[in-house]
Scaffold this motif. Structure first.
Motif, PDB file in Angstrom:
ATOM      1  N   SER A  27      40.629  37.412  34.710  1.00 46.05           N
ATOM      2  CA  SER A  27      41.519  38.543  34.939  1.00 46.05           C
ATOM      3  C   SER A  27      41.917  38.613  36.411  1.00 46.05           C
ATOM      4  O   SER A  27      41.255  38.045  37.283  1.00 46.05           O
ATOM      5  CB  SER A  27      40.847  39.852  34.529  1.00 46.05           C
ATOM      6  OG  SER A  27      39.699  40.092  35.328  1.00 46.05           O
ATOM      7  N   ASP A  59      38.107  32.730  30.300  1.00 41.05           N
ATOM      8  CA  ASP A  59      38.088  34.192  30.294  1.00 41.05           C
ATOM      9  C   ASP A  59      38.269  34.636  31.738  1.00 41.05           C
ATOM     10  O   ASP A  59      37.384  34.390  32.573  1.00 41.05           O
ATOM     11  CB  ASP A  59      36.765  34.711  29.724  1.00 41.05           C
ATOM     12  CG  ASP A  59      36.647  36.223  29.818  1.00 41.05           C
ATOM     13  OD1 ASP A  59      37.684  36.907  29.722  1.00 41.05           O
ATOM     14  OD2 ASP A  59      35.519  36.725  30.016  1.00 41.05           O
ATOM     15  N   HIS A  74      37.086  34.634  36.949  1.00 42.10           N
ATOM     16  CA  HIS A  74      37.252  33.626  35.902  1.00 42.10           C
ATOM     17  C   HIS A  74      35.918  33.004  35.533  1.00 42.10           C
ATOM     18  O   HIS A  74      35.012  32.885  36.359  1.00 42.10           O
ATOM     19  CB  HIS A  74      38.242  32.534  36.325  1.00 42.10           C
ATOM     20  CG  HIS A  74      37.979  31.952  37.679  1.00 42.10           C
ATOM     21  ND1 HIS A  74      36.947  31.065  37.936  1.00 42.10           N
ATOM     22  CD2 HIS A  74      38.622  32.123  38.853  1.00 42.10           C
ATOM     23  CE1 HIS A  74      36.969  30.723  39.205  1.00 42.10           C
ATOM     24  NE2 HIS A  74      37.978  31.351  39.791  1.00 42.10           N
ATOM     25  N   SER A 134      45.123  45.618  35.404  1.00 44.62           N
ATOM     26  CA  SER A 134      44.537  44.286  35.252  1.00 44.62           C
ATOM     27  C   SER A 134      45.489  43.387  34.479  1.00 44.62           C
ATOM     28  O   SER A 134      46.126  43.816  33.512  1.00 44.62           O
ATOM     29  CB  SER A 134      43.192  44.375  34.524  1.00 44.62           C
ATOM     30  OG  SER A 134      42.611  43.106  34.357  1.00 44.62           O
ATOM     31  N   LEU A 135      45.601  42.143  34.922  1.00 45.69           N
ATOM     32  CA  LEU A 135      46.400  41.122  34.252  1.00 45.69           C
ATOM     33  C   LEU A 135      45.482  40.020  33.738  1.00 45.69           C
ATOM     34  O   LEU A 135      44.468  39.708  34.360  1.00 45.69           O
ATOM     35  CB  LEU A 135      47.413  40.516  35.220  1.00 45.69           C
ATOM     36  CG  LEU A 135      48.448  41.465  35.828  1.00 45.69           C
ATOM     37  CD1 LEU A 135      49.213  40.750  36.941  1.00 45.69           C
ATOM     38  CD2 LEU A 135      49.409  41.964  34.758  1.00 45.69           C
ATOM     39  N   LYS A 136      45.870  39.418  32.616  1.00 42.72           N
ATOM     40  CA  LYS A 136      45.086  38.314  32.069  1.00 42.72           C
ATOM     41  C   LYS A 136      45.354  37.044  32.863  1.00 42.72           C
ATOM     42  O   LYS A 136      46.500  36.739  33.204  1.00 42.72           O
ATOM     43  CB  LYS A 136      45.429  38.084  30.599  1.00 42.72           C
ATOM     44  CG  LYS A 136      44.645  36.950  29.962  1.00 42.72           C
ATOM     45  CD  LYS A 136      45.040  36.757  28.502  1.00 42.72           C
ATOM     46  CE  LYS A 136      44.278  35.597  27.877  1.00 42.72           C
ATOM     47  NZ  LYS A 136      44.676  35.378  26.465  1.00 42.72           N
ATOM     48  N   ARG A 138      42.760  41.666  38.960  1.00 42.80           N
ATOM     49  CA  ARG A 138      42.666  43.127  39.030  1.00 42.80           C
ATOM     50  C   ARG A 138      43.247  43.656  40.338  1.00 42.80           C
ATOM     51  O   ARG A 138      42.956  43.131  41.417  1.00 42.80           O
ATOM     52  CB  ARG A 138      41.206  43.556  38.895  1.00 42.80           C
ATOM     53  CG  ARG A 138      40.588  43.173  37.551  1.00 42.80           C
ATOM     54  CD  ARG A 138      39.122  43.548  37.469  1.00 42.80           C
ATOM     55  NE  ARG A 138      38.551  43.131  36.190  1.00 42.80           N
ATOM     56  CZ  ARG A 138      37.258  43.247  35.863  1.00 42.80           C
ATOM     57  NH1 ARG A 138      36.411  43.765  36.751  1.00 42.80           N
ATOM     58  NH2 ARG A 138      36.830  42.846  34.687  1.00 42.80           N
TER      59      ARG A 138
END
Length: 411
Positions: free
Chosen positions: A179, A177, A285, A186-188, A181
């Motif tokens: 991201s 999980d 992360h 925000s990008l995964k 930012r």
């Protein structure tokens, strides 16, 4: 019912054991049948006993080496053995001695070769998630990018075996999980210190990765490890929360603490090309676990073969090989570290026979680790300061591996 549901709902199967006859060295688990307790063994340290025995498999006699670890003893614990970086390898005996372990076994499958991608360096990094001393090292590669035998139905590269801070061992799933930012959105995050990133994703590499080139992370696809390397990549280096450099292709070399290198492929590369020097960026992360709310002290990848006392459906029962495995009994307080001999006098076992053998030995849950030339079990002799390799590795010498499960004791 899915494997994950079984993992949460299955009760611990009560196993009935028959008393084995004869001396330990002559004991045989006939046909890997669900019966046979083993007497004796050598006490390596408080809560740690080493045993060896023959196993009658369908294709001949295998010879097993076993460490029984009793986590009810407050003086014994488990942790990850690894060489200090994700993309690095060393023999299990060297890892154990360097970290002060009294015993251990090899761990996860790993990126051992790159014959399909000429000129690309094999990273030596493991397939699945890894946690050492409570610290997240890496996440899992896509299923199609793994090395090793085919996964049983319902399992994935995110499967782990580990021990929580509650000192109980368990099977679990660990998913990334994360991201990236910026001021505009925000990008995964699609990967963490992985030798293979999902198509169209962005992965993060930290100081835990090592010096090996990051090019391999952009090769293959989610379903085909041998597919060509991507021609659309981009790399951005973040230090002190800001972009300090960019590049059109992944690089290598030391990543300093406090620095994160973002590697993008396809759509992920296109997003990274929008980043500019000096731009503020925050990368977050973590690994999210499925089975427990308890934090993990250590975790290592592989795949389950036995859950709640029952072998998984679809386990291969045709291919015999030298293998390593780990079992859990006693509601997480009894751990069995197991490895086969690779000497020419003995045969291997199928995955189905491994599951049956681990159940015979007292495991309710069991997990397959890397096998073949990687299978190595080490333990100190009583009073010794260094471990000894107890099984016979297939190649005659230890193969360097990325990680393992170490057994540690305190006075």
């Amino acid at each position: 019912m899915t494997l994950r549901q079984k993992r949460f709902t299955a009760g611990r199967t009560a196993l009935t054991f028959l008393t084995a006859l004869g001396a330990l060295a002559g004991t045989a688990l006939v046909g890997a049948a669900p019966a046979s307790g083993l007497p004796g063994g050598t006490r390596i340290a408080p809560g740690v006993v080493y045993e060896q025995f023959d196993i009658q498999g369908a294709r001949g006699t295998a010879h097993g080496h076993l460490l029984r670890v009793d986590l009810t003893d407050p003086h014994v614990t488990l942790d990850l053995l690894y060489p200090g970086k994700v993309a690095a390898r060393a023999p299990v005996s060297r890892l154990a001695d360097a970290q002060g372990a009294v015993a251990g076994v090899n761990g996860d499958f790993f990126n051992i070769t790159e014959t399909q991608h000429p000129g690309v360096e094999a990273t030596g990094a493991s397939v699945g998630p890894a946690v050492a001393s409570g610290r997240t090292l890496k996440a899992a590669v896509p299923n199609g990018q793994r090395f090793g035998p085919a996964l049983p139905p319902g399992t994935s590269t995110e499967d782990v075996i580990g021990m929580g801070v509650d000192r109980r061992a368990r099977l679990d799933d660990m998913a990334l999980d994360g991201s990236i930012r910026t001021a505009t959105g925000s990008l995964k995050l699609g990967g963490l210190n992985q030798y293979a990133l999902p198509v169209n994703s962005i992965g993060a590499f930290t100081s835990e990765w090592g010096v090996v080139s990051r090019v391999r992370a952009t090769c293959g696809t989610d379903t085909d490890r041998a597919a060509p390397c991507s021609g659309d990549t981009h790399e951005v280096t973040i230090r002190g929360g800001r972009v300090v450099s960019t590049a059109d292709s992944p690089g290598g070399g030391v990543i300093e603490p406090g620095t994160t290198v973002l590697v993008g492929r396809e759509a992920g590369a296109q997003e990274l090309r929008k980043f500019v020097i000096g731009q503020p960026v925050k990368v977050r992360h973590r690994l999210v676990v499925a089975a427990s709310q308890v934090a993990y002290r250590f975790a290592v990848g592989g795949y389950p073969v036995l859950v709640g006392g029952q072998p998984l459906a679809g386990l291969d029962n045709n291919t015999s090989a030298v293998r390593s495995a780990v079992g859990i009994g006693g509601e997480g307080k009894q751990v069995l570290l197991f490895s086969l001999d690779g000497g020419s006098a003995y045969r291997g076992l199928t995955i189905a026979e491994i599951a049956a053998t681990m159940r015979t030995l007292g495991a309710a849950d069991a997990f397959s680790l890397d096998g073949g030339g990687s299978s190595t079990l080490v333990a100190r002799a009583p009073g010794a300061s260094a471990v000894t390799v107890r099984n016979h590795p297939s190649g005659g010498v230890e193969r360097p591996v990325p990680n393992g499960i170490g057994v540690f004791t305190t006075p």
